[in-house]
Scaffold this motif. Sequence first.
Motif, PDB file in Angstrom:
ATOM      1  N   THR A 185       1.170  -1.371  -0.099  1.00  0.00           N
ATOM      2  CA  THR A 185      -0.258  -0.046   0.047  1.00  0.00           C
ATOM      3  C   THR A 185       1.002   0.916   0.819  1.00  0.00           C
ATOM      4  O   THR A 185       0.793   2.288  -0.150  1.00  0.00           O
ATOM      5  CB  THR A 185      -1.184   0.226   1.081  1.00  0.00           C
ATOM      6  N   GLN A 186       1.991   1.129   0.220  1.00  0.00           N
ATOM      7  CA  GLN A 186       3.097   2.361   0.257  1.00  0.00           C
ATOM      8  C   GLN A 186       3.451   2.622  -1.060  1.00  0.00           C
ATOM      9  O   GLN A 186       4.135   3.806  -1.076  1.00  0.00           O
ATOM     10  CB  GLN A 186       3.931   1.945   1.620  1.00  0.00           C
ATOM     11  N   MET A 197       4.647 -10.370 -11.014  1.00  0.00           N
ATOM     12  CA  MET A 197       4.629 -11.509 -10.297  1.00  0.00           C
ATOM     13  C   MET A 197       5.646 -12.474 -10.738  1.00  0.00           C
ATOM     14  O   MET A 197       5.159 -13.180 -11.869  1.00  0.00           O
ATOM     15  CB  MET A 197       2.999 -12.150 -10.253  1.00  0.00           C
ATOM     16  N   GLY A 198       5.844 -12.994  -9.212  1.00  0.00           N
ATOM     17  CA  GLY A 198       6.934 -14.699  -9.731  1.00  0.00           C
ATOM     18  C   GLY A 198       5.807 -16.368  -9.714  1.00  0.00           C
ATOM     19  O   GLY A 198       5.144 -15.715  -8.603  1.00  0.00           O
ATOM     20  N   SER A 217       5.475  -6.314  -0.418  1.00  0.00           N
ATOM     21  CA  SER A 217       4.588  -7.460  -0.180  1.00  0.00           C
ATOM     22  C   SER A 217       3.498  -7.371   0.637  1.00  0.00           C
ATOM     23  O   SER A 217       3.023  -6.056   1.194  1.00  0.00           O
ATOM     24  CB  SER A 217       6.128  -8.075   1.367  1.00  0.00           C
ATOM     25  N   ILE A 218       3.113  -8.294   0.939  1.00  0.00           N
ATOM     26  CA  ILE A 218       2.198  -8.398   1.673  1.00  0.00           C
ATOM     27  C   ILE A 218       1.871  -8.638   3.228  1.00  0.00           C
ATOM     28  O   ILE A 218       2.449 -10.008   3.042  1.00  0.00           O
ATOM     29  CB  ILE A 218       0.885  -9.280   0.850  1.00  0.00           C
ATOM     30  N   PRO A 219       1.349  -8.280   3.873  1.00  0.00           N
ATOM     31  CA  PRO A 219       1.195  -8.759   5.176  1.00  0.00           C
ATOM     32  C   PRO A 219       0.647  -9.744   5.152  1.00  0.00           C
ATOM     33  O   PRO A 219      -0.008 -10.021   4.984  1.00  0.00           O
ATOM     34  CB  PRO A 219       1.214  -7.509   5.810  1.00  0.00           C
ATOM     35  N   VAL A 235      -4.962  -8.983  -5.177  1.00  0.00           N
ATOM     36  CA  VAL A 235      -5.160  -8.167  -3.360  1.00  0.00           C
ATOM     37  C   VAL A 235      -4.069  -6.841  -4.305  1.00  0.00           C
ATOM     38  O   VAL A 235      -4.307  -5.247  -3.745  1.00  0.00           O
ATOM     39  CB  VAL A 235      -4.156  -8.767  -2.476  1.00  0.00           C
ATOM     40  N   ILE A 236      -2.888  -7.409  -4.980  1.00  0.00           N
ATOM     41  CA  ILE A 236      -2.461  -6.166  -5.349  1.00  0.00           C
ATOM     42  C   ILE A 236      -3.310  -4.737  -6.910  1.00  0.00           C
ATOM     43  O   ILE A 236      -2.804  -3.651  -6.348  1.00  0.00           O
ATOM     44  CB  ILE A 236      -1.170  -6.239  -5.759  1.00  0.00           C
TER      45      ILE A 236
END
Length: 248
Positions: A185-186, A197-198, A217-219, A235-236
């Motif tokens: 989100t930052q 995306m890997g 990264s996604i928490p 999500v991203i």
Amino acid sequence: MAVNNEMIFGVRAVLEALDAGKEIDKILVKRDIQSELSRELFAALKGRTIPVQRVPVEKLNRITRKNHQGVIAFISAVEYASIETVVPTLFEEGKNPLLVLLDGITDVRNFGSIARTCDCAGVDAIIIPSHGSVTVNADAVKTSAGALHTLPVCREKNITETIKYLKASGLRIVCATERGKMNYTQSDLNAPLCIIMGAEDTGIPAEHLALCDDWVSIPQYGKIESLNVSVATAVILYECVRQRHPAE
């Protein structure tokens, strides 16, 4: 972009398909094939992005009992686009490009699910490598709920050069990786953008990570190590939607 499950076998038939401009997804050739026609086929494939796999003859025989002459080709379910055509067109149309590069993802259902989300989130094109990547077949199209009928897919031979081209064209490159220290989100996802995306097992290659502007990264707070790649992509992408369309 009609779904076509057609399989072509025989060297001459594959050569004719190439000459006719058929979009070929991949070609399987007998490991020890040696003939004048096969040399003609390899010459015709030079410079193309079509993956060629050398396999035992037993594998070809399992696919078809007909006279394959050591060569089987699969017609692609989609018509591939070129990134060097897509990006300039997006800028000419006044768009703020949003691309997704799938680096080494091989599961067709994950790919189809990602394509469906990409379409819903307003992604302009998906990029895949020509080797070591997903096969865009009928299963992928079905899982995409038809998104792959209209969403451009660019199959590129050299992903390193593709990323460099995108950067030179003014796109920010953001990759999702467990090594990322920045919360997704930052990152500025409102600029002209390509998200990488890997694969879930191997991740994004180091040479591609080195070219990225942000590693995000996604928490995660549970015991499972990572999200499914199609879920992580969603999500991203919807953070992109939030940043790009804040008033909606």
